[in-house]
Design an enzyme around this catalytic site. Structure first.
Site, PDB file in Angstrom:
ATOM      1  N   SER A  30       0.850  -1.193   0.000  1.00  0.00           N
ATOM      2  CA  SER A  30       0.000   0.000   0.000  1.00  0.00           C
ATOM      3  C   SER A  30       0.882   1.238   0.000  1.00  0.00           C
ATOM      4  O   SER A  30       1.988   1.230   0.557  1.00  0.00           O
ATOM      5  CB  SER A  30      -0.899   0.022   1.244  1.00  0.00           C
ATOM      6  OG  SER A  30      -1.570   1.264   1.370  1.00  0.00           O
TER       7      SER A  30
ATOM      8  N   TYR B 218      -1.833  -0.212  10.255  1.00  0.00           N
ATOM      9  CA  TYR B 218      -1.977  -0.798   8.918  1.00  0.00           C
ATOM     10  C   TYR B 218      -0.776  -0.422   8.052  1.00  0.00           C
ATOM     11  O   TYR B 218      -0.203  -1.268   7.355  1.00  0.00           O
ATOM     12  CB  TYR B 218      -3.273  -0.303   8.287  1.00  0.00           C
ATOM     13  CG  TYR B 218      -3.470  -0.728   6.849  1.00  0.00           C
ATOM     14  CD1 TYR B 218      -3.958  -1.995   6.541  1.00  0.00           C
ATOM     15  CD2 TYR B 218      -3.184   0.141   5.792  1.00  0.00           C
ATOM     16  CE1 TYR B 218      -4.147  -2.380   5.216  1.00  0.00           C
ATOM     17  CE2 TYR B 218      -3.367  -0.231   4.475  1.00  0.00           C
ATOM     18  CZ  TYR B 218      -3.847  -1.496   4.192  1.00  0.00           C
ATOM     19  OH  TYR B 218      -4.029  -1.871   2.880  1.00  0.00           O
TER      20      TYR B 218
END
Length: 228
Positions: free
Chosen positions: A144, A158
């Protein structure tokens, strides 16, 4: 040789788009899913009926080592020895600052996003590597943009888990290069998927899109093309 690809987290979003895209390219597809059975079965039905491909869906929690082993054994038995793994499964918790994080939340995030990806990569390498009689293959880890941005005030846990995926990609790519296995990562930015709802802000992409160079969010199929 027939390409056989396992996509974890394949019932929705980027995983779903990747399943369709690779099926159109002739891959036999294994879908790993945790809880979205109806959506996973819908993906399989579309691949079989509309695309004319071969696909199966298997429920597994990749945070559980035993279930990961069983997932790969099912792929072996029903599709054959995999040639590709898309390490896509991951979880996101509601937006929070560091002061709101708990050990329970952190363990959930890291066990699924990091440990799960390691375990799936391990099982893939055991099947693809020359030393185990395999014919090589490819692993694509879905990271990501959060891994380089850090996601302050939103998802630093995250983001950190995706930083670990970047490191896994670098180390594993060097470790298995001579075994015929390529390991790469794709770092999606702001993509229109349901994951933003998991974080408590379904319209997050629309909120930030004007700050992006192209003034729009990305579509799952665009990420699927990069993965492919």
């Amino acid at each position: 040789m027939q390409k056989i690809t396992l996509i974890t987290g394949g019932s929705r979003g980027i995983g779903r788009a990747t399943a369709f895209y690779l099926a159109e390219k002739g891959h036999h597809i294994g879908i790993g899913y945790h809880s979205n059975q109806d959506q996973a079965l819908e993906v399989i039905e579309i691949i079989r009926r509309r695309i004319g491909g071969k696909a199966i869906a298997i429920q597994a929690d990749i945070a559980d080592e035993k279930q990961v082993v069983e997932l790969f054994q099912r792929i072996d038995a029903e599709l054959g020895c995999i040639t590709g793994l898309v390490n896509n499964a991951g979880i996101l918790k509601p937006q929070a600052s560091i002061e709101q994080l708990t050990a329970h939340r952190l363990n959930d995030i890291f066990t699924t996003n990091v440990v799960g990806s390691f375990l799936c990569a391990r099982e893939a390498v055991k099947r693809m590597s020359f030393r185990h009689g395999g014919h090589g293959g490819s692993i694509v880890n879905v990271s990501s943009a959060a891994s380089r941005l850090g996601s302050p005030h939103e998802y630093i846990d995250y983001a950190a888990s995706k930083g670990a995926i970047d490191t896994l990609t670098i180390g594993l790519s060097l470790e298995v290069a001579d075994q015929g296995i390529r390991v790469n990562a794709v770092r999606p930015g702001f993509i229109y998927t349901n994951m933003h709802s998991d974080g408590g802000e379904p319209n997050r992409v629309d909120r930030v899109k004007n700050s992006l160079p192209m003034k729009r969010g990305g579509q799952p199929k665009e990420v699927a093309q990069a993965i492919a």
